[in-house]
Design a protein around this motif. Sequence first.
Motif, PDB file in Angstrom:
ATOM      1  N   ALA A  86       1.176  -1.133   0.405  1.00  0.00           N
ATOM      2  CA  ALA A  86      -0.231  -0.383  -0.504  1.00  0.00           C
ATOM      3  C   ALA A  86       0.636   0.922  -0.381  1.00  0.00           C
ATOM      4  N   HIS A  87       2.173   0.717   0.646  1.00  0.00           N
ATOM      5  CA  HIS A  87       3.144   2.333   0.913  1.00  0.00           C
ATOM      6  C   HIS A  87       4.016   2.639  -0.577  1.00  0.00           C
ATOM      7  N   ALA A  88       3.162   1.480  -1.904  1.00  0.00           N
ATOM      8  CA  ALA A  88       4.442   2.123  -2.758  1.00  0.00           C
ATOM      9  C   ALA A  88       3.096   2.741  -3.896  1.00  0.00           C
ATOM     10  N   VAL A  89       1.295   2.134  -3.378  1.00  0.00           N
ATOM     11  CA  VAL A  89       0.376   2.674  -3.863  1.00  0.00           C
ATOM     12  C   VAL A  89       1.179   4.461  -3.888  1.00  0.00           C
ATOM     13  N   LEU A  90       0.911   4.851  -2.538  1.00  0.00           N
ATOM     14  CA  LEU A  90       0.685   6.135  -1.894  1.00  0.00           C
ATOM     15  C   LEU A  90       2.011   6.763  -2.336  1.00  0.00           C
ATOM     16  N   ILE A  91       2.861   6.200  -3.055  1.00  0.00           N
ATOM     17  CA  ILE A  91       4.457   7.132  -3.251  1.00  0.00           C
ATOM     18  C   ILE A  91       4.346   7.242  -5.123  1.00  0.00           C
ATOM     19  N   ALA A  92       3.031   5.977  -5.956  1.00  0.00           N
ATOM     20  CA  ALA A  92       3.307   6.226  -7.054  1.00  0.00           C
ATOM     21  C   ALA A  92       1.730   6.955  -7.319  1.00  0.00           C
ATOM     22  N   ARG A  93       1.020   8.348  -6.388  1.00  0.00           N
ATOM     23  CA  ARG A  93       0.057   8.863  -6.498  1.00  0.00           C
ATOM     24  C   ARG A  93       0.457   9.417  -7.914  1.00  0.00           C
ATOM     25  N   GLU A  94       1.490   9.939  -8.182  1.00  0.00           N
ATOM     26  CA  GLU A  94       1.380  11.381  -9.310  1.00  0.00           C
ATOM     27  C   GLU A  94       1.980  10.179 -10.207  1.00  0.00           C
ATOM     28  N   PHE A  95       2.259   8.962 -10.289  1.00  0.00           N
ATOM     29  CA  PHE A  95       2.028   8.385 -11.945  1.00  0.00           C
ATOM     30  C   PHE A  95       1.290   8.020 -11.833  1.00  0.00           C
ATOM     31  N   SER A 175      -9.662   0.905  -8.886  1.00  0.00           N
ATOM     32  CA  SER A 175      -9.918   2.388  -9.135  1.00  0.00           C
ATOM     33  C   SER A 175      -9.399   3.234  -8.411  1.00  0.00           C
ATOM     34  N   PRO A 176      -9.316   4.888  -9.084  1.00  0.00           N
ATOM     35  CA  PRO A 176      -8.539   5.307  -7.926  1.00  0.00           C
ATOM     36  C   PRO A 176      -9.149   5.443  -6.578  1.00  0.00           C
ATOM     37  N   ALA A 177     -10.641   4.884  -6.024  1.00  0.00           N
ATOM     38  CA  ALA A 177     -10.736   4.813  -5.062  1.00  0.00           C
ATOM     39  C   ALA A 177      -9.584   4.537  -3.854  1.00  0.00           C
ATOM     40  N   VAL A 178      -8.771   3.487  -4.171  1.00  0.00           N
ATOM     41  CA  VAL A 178      -7.549   2.686  -3.588  1.00  0.00           C
ATOM     42  C   VAL A 178      -6.802   3.586  -2.767  1.00  0.00           C
ATOM     43  N   HIS A 179      -6.726   5.055  -3.523  1.00  0.00           N
ATOM     44  CA  HIS A 179      -6.257   5.964  -3.304  1.00  0.00           C
ATOM     45  C   HIS A 179      -5.617   7.105  -2.159  1.00  0.00           C
ATOM     46  N   ARG A 183      -4.046   6.168   1.997  1.00  0.00           N
ATOM     47  CA  ARG A 183      -3.770   7.414   2.655  1.00  0.00           C
ATOM     48  C   ARG A 183      -4.807   6.964   3.636  1.00  0.00           C
ATOM     49  N   SER A 184      -5.786   6.218   4.254  1.00  0.00           N
ATOM     50  CA  SER A 184      -6.658   6.070   5.502  1.00  0.00           C
ATOM     51  C   SER A 184      -6.154   4.992   6.469  1.00  0.00           C
ATOM     52  N   ILE A 185      -5.315   3.785   6.120  1.00  0.00           N
ATOM     53  CA  ILE A 185      -4.832   2.998   7.093  1.00  0.00           C
ATOM     54  C   ILE A 185      -3.348   3.188   7.617  1.00  0.00           C
ATOM     55  N   LYS A 186      -3.241   2.424   8.529  1.00  0.00           N
ATOM     56  CA  LYS A 186      -1.732   2.875   9.374  1.00  0.00           C
ATOM     57  C   LYS A 186      -1.027   1.293   9.225  1.00  0.00           C
ATOM     58  N   PRO A 187       0.140   2.081   9.571  1.00  0.00           N
ATOM     59  CA  PRO A 187       1.411   1.022  10.131  1.00  0.00           C
ATOM     60  C   PRO A 187       0.783  -0.468  10.775  1.00  0.00           C
ATOM     61  N   SER A 188       1.220  -1.749   9.932  1.00  0.00           N
ATOM     62  CA  SER A 188       0.533  -3.032  10.774  1.00  0.00           C
ATOM     63  C   SER A 188       1.668  -3.221  11.450  1.00  0.00           C
ATOM     64  N   TRP A 189       1.567  -4.188  12.167  1.00  0.00           N
ATOM     65  CA  TRP A 189       2.415  -4.740  13.592  1.00  0.00           C
ATOM     66  C   TRP A 189       3.541  -5.193  12.386  1.00  0.00           C
ATOM     67  N   ARG A 190       4.068  -5.223  11.596  1.00  0.00           N
ATOM     68  CA  ARG A 190       5.752  -4.949  11.278  1.00  0.00           C
ATOM     69  C   ARG A 190       6.212  -4.098  10.708  1.00  0.00           C
ATOM     70  N   GLY A 191       5.355  -3.261  10.776  1.00  0.00           N
ATOM     71  CA  GLY A 191       5.611  -1.592  10.424  1.00  0.00           C
ATOM     72  C   GLY A 191       5.398  -0.627   8.766  1.00  0.00           C
ATOM     73  N   GLU A 192       4.341  -1.582   8.380  1.00  0.00           N
ATOM     74  CA  GLU A 192       4.049  -1.466   6.604  1.00  0.00           C
ATOM     75  C   GLU A 192       2.933  -1.278   7.010  1.00  0.00           C
ATOM     76  N   LEU A 193       2.569  -0.614   5.039  1.00  0.00           N
ATOM     77  CA  LEU A 193       1.255  -0.445   5.335  1.00  0.00           C
ATOM     78  C   LEU A 193       0.695  -1.617   4.145  1.00  0.00           C
ATOM     79  N   GLU A 194      -0.015  -2.432   4.693  1.00  0.00           N
ATOM     80  CA  GLU A 194      -0.708  -3.839   4.033  1.00  0.00           C
ATOM     81  C   GLU A 194      -1.532  -3.562   2.910  1.00  0.00           C
ATOM     82  N   ILE A 195      -1.800  -3.842   1.485  1.00  0.00           N
ATOM     83  CA  ILE A 195      -2.530  -3.840   0.672  1.00  0.00           C
ATOM     84  C   ILE A 195      -3.602  -4.595   0.895  1.00  0.00           C
ATOM     85  N   THR A 196      -3.519  -5.595   2.130  1.00  0.00           N
ATOM     86  CA  THR A 196      -4.388  -6.448   2.383  1.00  0.00           C
ATOM     87  C   THR A 196      -5.572  -5.474   2.904  1.00  0.00           C
ATOM     88  N   HIS A 197      -5.055  -4.712   3.992  1.00  0.00           N
ATOM     89  CA  HIS A 197      -5.982  -3.321   5.067  1.00  0.00           C
ATOM     90  C   HIS A 197      -6.700  -2.389   4.331  1.00  0.00           C
TER      91      HIS A 197
END
Length: 355
Positions: A86-95, A175-179, A183-197
């Motif tokens: 999910a972090h990869a999607v976050l940083i790819a927003r401009e593209f 679709s663009p709804a994922v953006h 932005r609405s989720i928090k990092p998991s216990w692994r310190g990652e923004l999970e696409i499942t979340h």
Amino acid sequence: MKALVLSGGSGTRLRPITHTAPKQLVPVANKPVLYYVLEDIAQAGVTEVGIVVGESAREIQEAVGDGSRFGLQVTYIRQEAPLGLAHAVLIAREFLGDDDFVMYLGDNFVVGGIADLVREFRTQRPDAQILLTRVPDPAAFGVAELGADGQVVSLEEKPQQPRSDLALVGVYLFSPAVHEAVRSIKPSWRGELEITHALQWLIDEHRDVRSTTIHGYWKDTGNVTDMLEVNRTALETVEARTHGVVDTDSEVIGRVRIEAGARIRGSRIVGPAVIGTGTLVSGSYIGPYTSIGDNCRVENGEIEFSIMLSDSRLEGVGRVHGSLIGRNVTVTPALHIPSTNRLILGDHSEVQIAS
């Protein structure tokens, strides 16, 4: 529609091979896994591709270039640390802008490609569509729970108590709804923004999240066992051709691809197999489901169901089976010292020695 390809992972399960090359560039049937991903995307009619890269950015860029060899336009997006899909999607927003997109993990292998899935998504346009497959060990994956009507009810990343055996395949359509979701989720216990979340957020917000269960072949090429299995599958499609030189004392059986500049002398090769450019095979046996890279030497040896990367040498050894041999590796017989094994191994190596 655009594509987002994730190629920033470190590949710890493939060490020591990935100490010197990213896992996405480890070849199966003598072609990097990442190339299969890019070919799938091009065949689906998607031409604008963002590749998320990390520490191995230079190697990925050198291998893919501007994408023109695949009929693609490639943009590179730097991820400073592997902080989740999910972090990869976050940083790819401009593209990505406000376009629909397919997200494809760069170390995944899907037989049959994604063209039908992309066509279905373009026609029906849900907010998200995921690929699922039944696995014997769902706790190792993101797991989906479906309701009685087949709708996605919940998603969980590597659960201790999986609610189903349906694992997420590394291909997602959004679709663009994922953006808003990422932005609405928090990092998991692994310190990652999970696409499942992010997907669960869409479900909780009553967005249209659909799934397709595939019954074909899919593999995450994250470890040696899976790499060898993917190599086996890729070799099943090899067409027999000989551009190198095979002498009259050699025997080539089945679907074997011998590249230009390769020399086969007094050897037996049983396909499916590929022999790379400039490679010498002399007085040896190459068994089924074996890929020998460019500029290798196999002399007075035997190897099958294995991958041997470029510029390596196998000489005077008995049967090598189920092995992944890296680049610039030399494998030769040990000295005849009774009950002794002499090993020179890199970090995180794994060795099996017959008693």
